[in-house]
Design a protein around this motif. Structure first.
Motif, PDB file in Angstrom:
ATOM      1  N   UNK A 198      -2.679 -10.323 -10.305  1.00 19.29           N
ATOM      2  CA  UNK A 198      -2.307  -9.861  -8.965  1.00 19.29           C
ATOM      3  C   UNK A 198      -1.057 -10.579  -8.472  1.00 19.29           C
ATOM      4  N   UNK A 199      -1.021 -11.889  -8.675  1.00 21.70           N
ATOM      5  CA  UNK A 199       0.138 -12.673  -8.251  1.00 21.70           C
ATOM      6  C   UNK A 199       1.391 -12.218  -8.986  1.00 21.70           C
ATOM      7  N   UNK A 200       1.284 -11.988 -10.271  1.00 20.89           N
ATOM      8  CA  UNK A 200       2.419 -11.558 -11.095  1.00 20.89           C
ATOM      9  C   UNK A 200       2.962 -10.212 -10.621  1.00 20.89           C
ATOM     10  N   UNK A 201       2.064  -9.326 -10.201  1.00 16.79           N
ATOM     11  CA  UNK A 201       2.460  -7.981  -9.783  1.00 16.79           C
ATOM     12  C   UNK A 201       2.777  -7.879  -8.296  1.00 16.79           C
ATOM     13  N   UNK A 202       2.532  -8.946  -7.543  1.00 15.18           N
ATOM     14  CA  UNK A 202       2.783  -8.896  -6.109  1.00 15.18           C
ATOM     15  C   UNK A 202       1.724  -8.117  -5.355  1.00 15.18           C
ATOM     16  N   UNK A 203       0.484  -8.134  -5.870  1.00 15.60           N
ATOM     17  CA  UNK A 203      -0.632  -7.425  -5.251  1.00 15.60           C
ATOM     18  C   UNK A 203      -1.697  -8.429  -4.823  1.00 15.60           C
ATOM     19  N   UNK A 204      -2.735  -7.940  -4.148  1.00 22.45           N
ATOM     20  CA  UNK A 204      -3.882  -8.786  -3.833  1.00 22.45           C
ATOM     21  C   UNK A 204      -4.937  -8.569  -4.902  1.00 22.45           C
ATOM     22  N   UNK A 205      -5.760  -9.584  -5.126  1.00 24.73           N
ATOM     23  CA  UNK A 205      -6.702  -9.536  -6.246  1.00 24.73           C
ATOM     24  C   UNK A 205      -7.719  -8.405  -6.084  1.00 24.73           C
ATOM     25  N   UNK A 206      -8.087  -8.091  -4.828  1.00 28.99           N
ATOM     26  CA  UNK A 206      -9.036  -6.997  -4.621  1.00 28.99           C
ATOM     27  C   UNK A 206      -8.461  -5.669  -5.102  1.00 28.99           C
ATOM     28  N   UNK A 207      -7.168  -5.471  -4.898  1.00 31.57           N
ATOM     29  CA  UNK A 207      -6.509  -4.244  -5.357  1.00 31.57           C
ATOM     30  C   UNK A 207      -6.536  -4.159  -6.878  1.00 31.57           C
ATOM     31  N   UNK A 208      -6.243  -5.250  -7.548  1.00 32.28           N
ATOM     32  CA  UNK A 208      -6.245  -5.260  -9.014  1.00 32.28           C
ATOM     33  C   UNK A 208      -7.644  -4.953  -9.552  1.00 32.28           C
ATOM     34  N   UNK A 209      -8.663  -5.566  -8.983  1.00 39.12           N
ATOM     35  CA  UNK A 209     -10.033  -5.303  -9.429  1.00 39.12           C
ATOM     36  C   UNK A 209     -10.407  -3.843  -9.212  1.00 39.12           C
ATOM     37  N   UNK A 210     -10.002  -3.292  -8.079  1.00 43.83           N
ATOM     38  CA  UNK A 210     -10.290  -1.884  -7.786  1.00 43.83           C
ATOM     39  C   UNK A 210      -9.558  -0.962  -8.766  1.00 43.83           C
ATOM     40  N   UNK A 211      -8.328  -1.308  -9.114  1.00 46.87           N
ATOM     41  CA  UNK A 211      -7.547  -0.477 -10.032  1.00 46.87           C
ATOM     42  C   UNK A 211      -8.120  -0.507 -11.439  1.00 46.87           C
ATOM     43  N   UNK A 212      -8.599  -1.647 -11.888  1.00 44.23           N
ATOM     44  CA  UNK A 212      -9.251  -1.700 -13.202  1.00 44.23           C
ATOM     45  C   UNK A 212     -10.462  -0.774 -13.220  1.00 44.23           C
ATOM     46  N   UNK A 213     -11.233  -0.795 -12.146  1.00 43.90           N
ATOM     47  CA  UNK A 213     -12.399   0.080 -12.061  1.00 43.90           C
ATOM     48  C   UNK A 213     -11.989   1.546 -12.060  1.00 43.90           C
ATOM     49  N   UNK A 214     -10.923   1.869 -11.344  1.00 47.30           N
ATOM     50  CA  UNK A 214     -10.464   3.261 -11.285  1.00 47.30           C
ATOM     51  C   UNK A 214      -9.967   3.736 -12.645  1.00 47.30           C
ATOM     52  N   UNK A 215      -9.194   2.898 -13.344  1.00 47.13           N
ATOM     53  CA  UNK A 215      -8.703   3.284 -14.668  1.00 47.13           C
ATOM     54  C   UNK A 215      -9.857   3.454 -15.656  1.00 47.13           C
ATOM     55  N   UNK A 216     -10.913   2.678 -15.457  1.00 47.92           N
ATOM     56  CA  UNK A 216     -12.107   2.840 -16.295  1.00 47.92           C
ATOM     57  C   UNK A 216     -12.792   4.171 -15.983  1.00 47.92           C
ATOM     58  N   UNK A 217     -12.890   4.506 -14.689  1.00 53.99           N
ATOM     59  CA  UNK A 217     -13.487   5.786 -14.289  1.00 53.99           C
ATOM     60  C   UNK A 217     -12.681   6.975 -14.813  1.00 53.99           C
ATOM     61  N   UNK A 218     -11.366   6.825 -14.891  1.00 55.61           N
ATOM     62  CA  UNK A 218     -10.496   7.880 -15.397  1.00 55.61           C
ATOM     63  C   UNK A 218     -10.564   8.021 -16.915  1.00 55.61           C
ATOM     64  N   UNK A 219     -11.233   7.082 -17.574  1.00 52.65           N
ATOM     65  CA  UNK A 219     -11.325   7.131 -19.019  1.00 52.65           C
ATOM     66  C   UNK A 219     -10.130   6.546 -19.736  1.00 52.65           C
TER      67      UNK A 219
END
Length: 253
Positions: A198-219
């Motif tokens: 998250x720090x490397x990308x300039x995001x908050x950690x909650x956003x990164x965790x949510x995005x990993x879950x979304x990419x998993x849901x998308x297959x």
């Protein structure tokens, strides 16, 4: 002459670590046996770093370049208030320490993300050998150029408006680096924390965790803690190029 106990055996490097960037740097086509003997005196034996161990700190004098032999490291800067900005993650076979070339001192800190081993290339000796072996100079320039390209990619990621696109570019870049080092570019092991990503990308950690879950849901991914398997490299590539088009493909698939 470096004492025998501190000399790394390049023949052993040939046998055991063909994917190492030290091999790419020291063993380009056309380098003969005599040149290898010169290089043999340049490489110091590996040092071990435990998780959290520091290889160099901001302000340390420049003495050497370093090859990640095993494990992984992160580089970062820290301001007077203690705020950290992660600059990069470094995998086995990659060379670090180039930040000190301009000012003759390090302007970042390198820290082990896990237990890691490092090979040291004392720069004064390396310069001497480079003057004697022109092919080595060309290889070193290629490695430095690759570092510049990675910095450009980081800037591109930080400038993306879509957080999902940022994470996709990060994962695709990591997969490409795995493949370049002759490792599996589908099954990734992420030694860095979600906070570091998250720090490397300039995001908050909650956003990164949510995005990993979304990419998993998308297959696109299969995620098991720090182990990430890319199930759909084509869709991941689409997310890097055009977030909207890739999302529509998922929604209509």
């Amino acid at each position: 002459m470096v004492p025998e106990t501190n000399v790394f055996d390049l023949n052993q490097l040939r046998r055991s670590c063909s994917s190492c960037a030290l091999g790419e740097l020291c063993l380009p086509a056309g380098i003969g046996h005599d040149d290898l003997d010169r290089l043999d005196t340049t490489v110091r034996d590996k040092r071990m770093l435990d998780r959290g161990g520091v290889l160099y700190r901001d302000g340390d004098p420049f003495a050497a370049l370093y090859v990640v032999r095993s494990g992984s490291l992160k580089t970062f800067v820290q301001d007077e208030a203690g705020d950290v900005q992660v600059l990069g993650f470094h995998l086995p076979g990659e060379i670090i320490g180039f930040d000190a070339l301009a000012l003759n001192r390090h302007v970042s800190q390198a820290e082990a993300l896990e237990r890691s081993s490092i090979c040291e290339l004392p720069y004064a000796r390396l310069q001497q050998v480079i003057s004697e072996v022109p092919a080595l100079h060309r290889q070193l320039m290629r490695v430095i150029s690759r570092e510049v390209i990675e910095e450009h990619r980081h800037l591109v990621m930080m400038g993306r408006q879509q957080a999902q696109e940022q994470l996709a570019i990060f994962l695709k870049s990591l997969a490409d680096r795995y493949q370049r080092l002759q490792r599996d570019g589908i099954a990734l092991s992420l030694p860095m924390s979600r906070y570091d990503i998250a720090n490397y990308l300039g995001l908050v950690v909650e956003t990164v965790s949510r995005l990993f879950s979304r990419l998993e849901e998308m297959g696109v991914l299969e995620v098991n803690r720090k182990a990430v398997r890319i199930l759909r490299p084509d869709l991941l590539a689409d997310l890097c190029r055009n977030n909207t088009a890739a999302t529509k493909r998922h929604d209509t698939g």
